[in-house]
Design an enzyme around this catalytic site. Structure first.
Site, mmCIF file in Angstrom:
data_model
loop_
_atom_site.group_PDB
_atom_site.id
_atom_site.type_symbol
_atom_site.label_atom_id
_atom_site.label_comp_id
_atom_site.label_asym_id
_atom_site.label_seq_id
_atom_site.Cartn_x
_atom_site.Cartn_y
_atom_site.Cartn_z
ATOM 1 N N SER A 158 34.785 45.563 38.723
ATOM 2 C CA SER A 158 34.866 44.900 37.471
ATOM 3 C C SER A 158 34.796 45.594 36.087
ATOM 4 O O SER A 158 34.807 44.970 35.212
ATOM 5 C CB SER A 158 33.449 43.729 37.678
ATOM 6 O OG SER A 158 32.438 44.688 37.358
ATOM 7 N N THR A 202 31.827 42.248 34.712
ATOM 8 C CA THR A 202 31.540 43.007 33.643
ATOM 9 C C THR A 202 30.142 43.692 33.733
ATOM 10 O O THR A 202 29.222 43.215 34.422
ATOM 11 C CB THR A 202 31.677 41.919 32.504
ATOM 12 O OG1 THR A 202 32.829 41.281 32.764
ATOM 13 C CG2 THR A 202 31.263 42.407 31.152
ATOM 14 N N THR A 204 28.123 37.739 30.785
ATOM 15 C CA THR A 204 29.159 38.176 31.841
ATOM 16 C C THR A 204 29.590 36.691 32.351
ATOM 17 O O THR A 204 28.724 35.763 32.326
ATOM 18 C CB THR A 204 28.475 38.979 32.985
ATOM 19 O OG1 THR A 204 27.516 38.455 33.798
ATOM 20 C CG2 THR A 204 28.363 40.344 32.587
ATOM 21 N N GLY A 205 30.714 36.554 33.096
ATOM 22 C CA GLY A 205 31.031 35.312 33.785
ATOM 23 C C GLY A 205 32.529 34.940 33.041
ATOM 24 O O GLY A 205 33.005 35.798 32.288
HETATM 25 N N1 ASP Z 1 33.623 37.951 30.904
HETATM 26 C C1 ASP Z 1 34.487 38.612 31.504
HETATM 27 C C2 ASP Z 1 35.775 38.048 30.965
HETATM 28 O O1 ASP Z 1 35.982 37.215 30.922
HETATM 29 C C3 ASP Z 1 34.614 38.688 33.211
HETATM 30 C C4 ASP Z 1 33.418 38.567 33.874
HETATM 31 O O2 ASP Z 1 32.265 39.078 33.273
HETATM 32 O O3 ASP Z 1 33.429 38.318 35.042
HETATM 33 O O4 ASP Z 1 36.610 39.020 30.973
#
Ligand code: ASP
Length: 389
Positions: free
Chosen positions: A103, A239, A290-291
């Protein structure tokens, strides 16, 4: 995989292709074991359940659940007198360099054309300065480049080719960020799209029945010479975010990512956006996320957390209140489940100036790492806003 761009398809793809390994499953287990009742923002203090981190005071580093090594490293660097903003960049470097974390940084999953594009940001509480890069290719440590933007320019955000030239000018080495595993994962995703000329395993008449492929032979040969199996790619949620406060109460914050896998080239998530993927105010504290980045951007997620802390909510309450804002403002049908709730997850993390900390997620599954003033590092489940659907 029509829904891959909202992140749901990504997860389904990973689960279906055998990449949803122990990481995701064990995080779910942890969350259930330690689940705390959601806190309704505005509920009288006496009726609020205490959360882990409420009573902690003193120097502290918090990160998303994939960052116990990062918090430990950042705490050590910060304890030697280095500024928290630089310490968190030193911490997340360990995860950026780790080819097994798909990630972030080296080994991060690529965009829909198979190219890794990285986003990162860093913020320094005492000067209220920030630096960020987005869509950066071929540089393993985007957080360190973001720190250079903060320290050595009058700007906040550099993107794409300009960010790469800036990194080159500061001596960052260019390298291929695809690992054999992330390349193979991209090829599997690309071939699973259907209705095009990339043949998936059902469509292609290869390998021939009973025959070993050259690739299988070479993999076996390599395994024998290594004496062990490299194993499947562990799937780690998103992330990495990392925030720190030192003994003087100065804060720093950093988020770094390869973003949504299989994204449209040029797509930028929340991570490099100040106030979305991370934010700090030296008078209050720091936060990060994150997300699903799109939801954090349109709700100014990290900024909201810090403002909720400024208004008196604890770090965990501030995180839950922000997630509730996201839930209440998710209105597109394609993003809602049958209960009218978001069909995606997000996790957020908060650290107050005095050392209190907390983390929350929309649904159980998120976790956070923390190194506390006694130097101990632990991973805790995030407090879920809702129980599992
Ligand atoms: N927040 C990150 C993004 O949208 C991805 C993640 O944390 O899974 O790029």
């Amino acid at each position: 995989m029509g829904t891959h761009r909202n992140g749901i398809g990504r997860r389904r793809f990973l689960a279906g292709s055998g990449l949803a390994a122990a990481g995701l499953l064990s995080m779910r287990g942890q969350a259930r074991a330690g689940a705390q009742p959601p806190v309704a923002p505005g509920e009288p203090a006496a009726r609020r359940a205490a959360s882990v981190g409420d009573s902690h005071r003193g120097p502290c580093v918090i990160a998303s659940g994939n960052g116990p090594n990062a918090t430990e490293r950042a705490f050590k660097v910060m304890s030697a007198g280095v500024d928290p903003a630089e310490a968190v960049v030193a911490g997340v470097k360990l995860v950026e360099d780790d080819p097994k974390d798909n990630s972030v940084g080296y080994g991060g999953l690529p965009n829909e054309e198979g190219v890794v594009e990285l986003d990162a940001s860093v913020m320094h509480g005492p000067t209220h300065k920030a630096g960020a890069v987005a869509g950066l290719r071929n540089i393993k440590n985007p957080a360190a480049v973001a720190l250079k933007v903060l320290q050595r320019t009058d700007h906040v955000l550099l993107v794409g080719e300009g960010a790469l030239r800036f990194a080159r000018a500061h001596g960052f080495k260019e390298e291929n960020l695809l690992t054999p595993e992330s390349h193979a994962a991209w090829l599997r995703w690309r071939e699973a799209m259907g209705a095009d000329d990339w043949l998936n395993p059902e469509e292609r008449d290869w390998p021939r029945p009973g025959k070993k492929t050259l690739e299988e032979f070479l993999a076996e040969e390599a395994k024998q010479s290594r004496g062990r199996d490299a194993g499947p790619i562990p799937f780690t949620w998103g992330t990495i975010h990392c925030s720190a406060v030192n003994r003087d109460g100065d804060v720093g914050s950093c988020t770094t990512t390869s973003g949504l896998s299989w994204k449209i080239p040029g797509r930028v998530g929340d991570s490099p956006i100040v106030g979305a993927g991370m934010y700090c105010e030296n008078e209050v504290g720091a936060a990060g996320s994150t997300g699903r980045g799109e939801s954090l951007i349109v709700n100014c997620g990290s900024f909201a957390i810090v403002q909720y802390m400024a208004s008196g909510l604890t770090p965990t309450e501030a995180c839950l209140a922000t997630l509730k804002r996201i839930v209440d403002r998710t209105r597109e049908k394609r993003l809602l489940n049958s209960k009218g709730r978001p069909n995606f997850n997000a996790s957020v993390y908060a650290l107050r100036k005095d050392g209190a900390y907390g983390g929350a997620c929309i649904y159980p599954g998120g976790s956070f790492a923390v190194t506390t003033s006694d130097g101990e590092t632990r991973v805790h489940p995030c407090a879920p806003l809702f129980e599992a659907e």
